[in-house]
Design a protein around this motif. Structure first.
Motif, PDB file in Angstrom:
ATOM      1  N   LEU A   1       0.802  -1.174   0.070  1.00 32.82           N
ATOM      2  CA  LEU A   1      -0.049   0.210  -0.174  1.00 32.82           C
ATOM      3  C   LEU A   1       0.807   1.050   0.108  1.00 32.82           C
ATOM      4  CD1 LEU A   1      -2.935  -0.912   2.775  1.00 32.82           C
ATOM      5  CD2 LEU A   1      -2.877  -0.547  -0.338  1.00 32.82           C
ATOM      6  N   SER A   2       1.756   1.021   0.906  1.00 32.00           N
ATOM      7  CA  SER A   2       2.885   2.523   0.553  1.00 32.00           C
ATOM      8  C   SER A   2       3.475   2.619  -0.863  1.00 32.00           C
ATOM      9  CB  SER A   2       4.050   2.794   1.578  1.00 32.00           C
ATOM     10  OG  SER A   2       3.752   2.059   2.693  1.00 32.00           O
ATOM     11  N   ASP A   3       3.921   0.965  -1.863  1.00 30.48           N
ATOM     12  CA  ASP A   3       4.472   1.559  -3.055  1.00 30.48           C
ATOM     13  C   ASP A   3       3.348   2.056  -4.003  1.00 30.48           C
ATOM     14  OD1 ASP A   3       6.299   0.467  -1.847  1.00 30.48           O
ATOM     15  OD2 ASP A   3       5.921  -1.061  -3.137  1.00 30.48           O
ATOM     16  N   LEU A   4       2.341   2.295  -3.261  1.00 29.54           N
ATOM     17  CA  LEU A   4       1.218   2.384  -4.251  1.00 29.54           C
ATOM     18  C   LEU A   4       0.374   4.119  -3.949  1.00 29.54           C
ATOM     19  CD1 LEU A   4      -1.323  -0.830  -4.012  1.00 29.54           C
ATOM     20  CD2 LEU A   4      -0.666   0.503  -6.268  1.00 29.54           C
ATOM     21  N   GLY A   5       0.620   4.257  -2.848  1.00 32.44           N
ATOM     22  CA  GLY A   5       0.333   6.010  -2.189  1.00 32.44           C
ATOM     23  C   GLY A   5       1.650   6.556  -2.523  1.00 32.44           C
ATOM     24  N   THR A   6       1.286   8.070  -2.029  1.00 29.27           N
ATOM     25  CA  THR A   6       1.953   9.234  -1.973  1.00 29.27           C
ATOM     26  C   THR A   6       3.195   9.081  -1.967  1.00 29.27           C
ATOM     27  OG1 THR A   6       1.716  10.322  -0.284  1.00 29.27           O
ATOM     28  CG2 THR A   6      -0.290  10.885  -2.003  1.00 29.27           C
TER      29      THR A   6
ATOM     30  N   ASP B   1       6.987   5.758  -1.198  1.00 29.55           N
ATOM     31  CA  ASP B   1       6.978   4.349  -1.249  1.00 29.55           C
ATOM     32  C   ASP B   1       7.344   4.070   0.060  1.00 29.55           C
ATOM     33  OD1 ASP B   1       9.508   4.592  -1.331  1.00 29.55           O
ATOM     34  OD2 ASP B   1       9.413   3.922  -3.184  1.00 29.55           O
ATOM     35  N   ARG B   2       7.501   3.265   1.047  1.00 32.86           N
ATOM     36  CA  ARG B   2       8.240   2.917   1.775  1.00 32.86           C
ATOM     37  C   ARG B   2      10.121   3.242   2.130  1.00 32.86           C
ATOM     38  NH1 ARG B   2       9.410  -4.018   0.151  1.00 32.86           N
ATOM     39  NH2 ARG B   2       9.107  -3.286  -1.692  1.00 32.86           N
ATOM     40  N   HIS B   3      10.689   3.288   0.554  1.00 32.89           N
ATOM     41  CA  HIS B   3      11.865   3.653   0.752  1.00 32.89           C
ATOM     42  C   HIS B   3      11.667   5.538   0.718  1.00 32.89           C
ATOM     43  CE1 HIS B   3      13.471   0.148   0.483  1.00 32.89           C
ATOM     44  NE2 HIS B   3      12.127   0.143  -0.553  1.00 32.89           N
ATOM     45  N   GLY B   4      11.085   6.007   1.174  1.00 29.43           N
ATOM     46  CA  GLY B   4      10.773   7.480   2.086  1.00 29.43           C
ATOM     47  C   GLY B   4      10.615   8.493   0.536  1.00 29.43           C
ATOM     48  N   LYS B   5      10.492   7.873  -1.322  1.00 29.43           N
ATOM     49  CA  LYS B   5      10.722   8.093  -2.858  1.00 29.43           C
ATOM     50  C   LYS B   5       9.525   8.464  -2.565  1.00 29.43           C
ATOM     51  CE  LYS B   5      15.169   6.369  -4.034  1.00 29.43           C
ATOM     52  NZ  LYS B   5      15.876   5.505  -3.942  1.00 29.43           N
ATOM     53  N   PRO B   6       9.251   9.151  -3.745  1.00 26.21           N
ATOM     54  CA  PRO B   6       7.480   9.078  -3.916  1.00 26.21           C
ATOM     55  C   PRO B   6       7.241   7.465  -5.106  1.00 26.21           C
ATOM     56  CG  PRO B   6       8.970  10.548  -5.317  1.00 26.21           C
ATOM     57  CD  PRO B   6       9.685  10.327  -4.626  1.00 26.21           C
ATOM     58  N   GLY B   7       5.627   7.842  -4.271  1.00 25.02           N
ATOM     59  CA  GLY B   7       4.906   6.379  -4.426  1.00 25.02           C
ATOM     60  C   GLY B   7       4.104   6.825  -6.362  1.00 25.02           C
ATOM     61  N   LEU B   8       3.379   5.292  -5.815  1.00 21.56           N
ATOM     62  CA  LEU B   8       2.641   5.848  -7.532  1.00 21.56           C
ATOM     63  C   LEU B   8       1.695   7.008  -7.738  1.00 21.56           C
ATOM     64  CD1 LEU B   8       2.625   2.332  -8.591  1.00 21.56           C
ATOM     65  CD2 LEU B   8       3.969   4.471  -9.282  1.00 21.56           C
ATOM     66  N   GLY B   9       0.902   7.151  -6.051  1.00 23.93           N
ATOM     67  CA  GLY B   9      -0.298   7.853  -6.172  1.00 23.93           C
ATOM     68  C   GLY B   9      -1.688   7.541  -6.086  1.00 23.93           C
ATOM     69  N   LEU B  10      -1.836   5.885  -6.811  1.00 25.50           N
ATOM     70  CA  LEU B  10      -2.410   5.581  -6.818  1.00 25.50           C
ATOM     71  C   LEU B  10      -4.238   5.628  -5.831  1.00 25.50           C
ATOM     72  CD1 LEU B  10      -1.500   2.694  -9.159  1.00 25.50           C
ATOM     73  CD2 LEU B  10      -2.295   5.289  -9.318  1.00 25.50           C
ATOM     74  N   ILE B  11      -3.336   4.725  -4.339  1.00 29.69           N
ATOM     75  CA  ILE B  11      -4.408   4.449  -3.162  1.00 29.69           C
ATOM     76  C   ILE B  11      -4.237   5.904  -2.424  1.00 29.69           C
ATOM     77  CG2 ILE B  11      -4.031   2.245  -4.072  1.00 29.69           C
ATOM     78  CD1 ILE B  11      -3.097   2.822  -0.507  1.00 29.69           C
TER      79      ILE B  11
END
Length: 129
Positions: free
Chosen positions: A71-76, A78-88
């Motif tokens: 979910l972090s990867d799909l969110g704003t 990601d789990r590494h503190g980088k920009p996520g995909l912004g889908l959820i």
């Protein structure tokens, strides 16, 4: 003796494979390295928006910590503190257990679902991936 797979690929099977590839293409354009488990999580959120992280983890069959990563990867972010995909987006409850977060698609996530629908319903699919 077995025939090579190419000879048993009917036109219908080829179209089905092309549709699936086209349907997944919008996600792979966002992240060429996206994992299938993350794709499954995204599709589950699309099907059943509003579930909690724990409910999603149970439905997809993973530990809650793994579900949180996906979910972090799909969110704003990601789990590494980088920009996520912004889908959820995850929404914290106002009443009751405030630790519970409910998961919904963002506008960008809805746009990806619309693109997937178009790819799956095209009468004559074209190769796009």
């Amino acid at each position: 003796m077995h025939e090579p797979a190419r000879s048993i690929m009917t036109p219908q099977r080829r179209r089905a494979a092309m549709r699936l590839g086209n349907a997944l293409a919008p996600l792979y354009r966002l992240d060429p390295n996206i994992r299938l488990r993350v794709v499954r999580m995204f599709l589950l959120v699309a099907q059943e928006g509003g579930l909690t992280v724990g409910e999603l983890a149970e439905r997809i069959g993973v530990w809650k910590t793994l579900a949180s990563r996906y979910l972090s990867d799909l969110g704003t972010v990601d789990r590494h503190g980088k920009p996520g995909l912004g889908l959820i987006m995850m929404v914290q409850r106002v009443y009751g257990d405030r630790r519970e977060k409910h998961v919904y698609l963002t506008e960008q996530g809805l746009d990806i679902i619309d693109q997937i629908e178009v790819a799956l319903t095209e009468p004559r699919p074209r190769r796009r991936f």
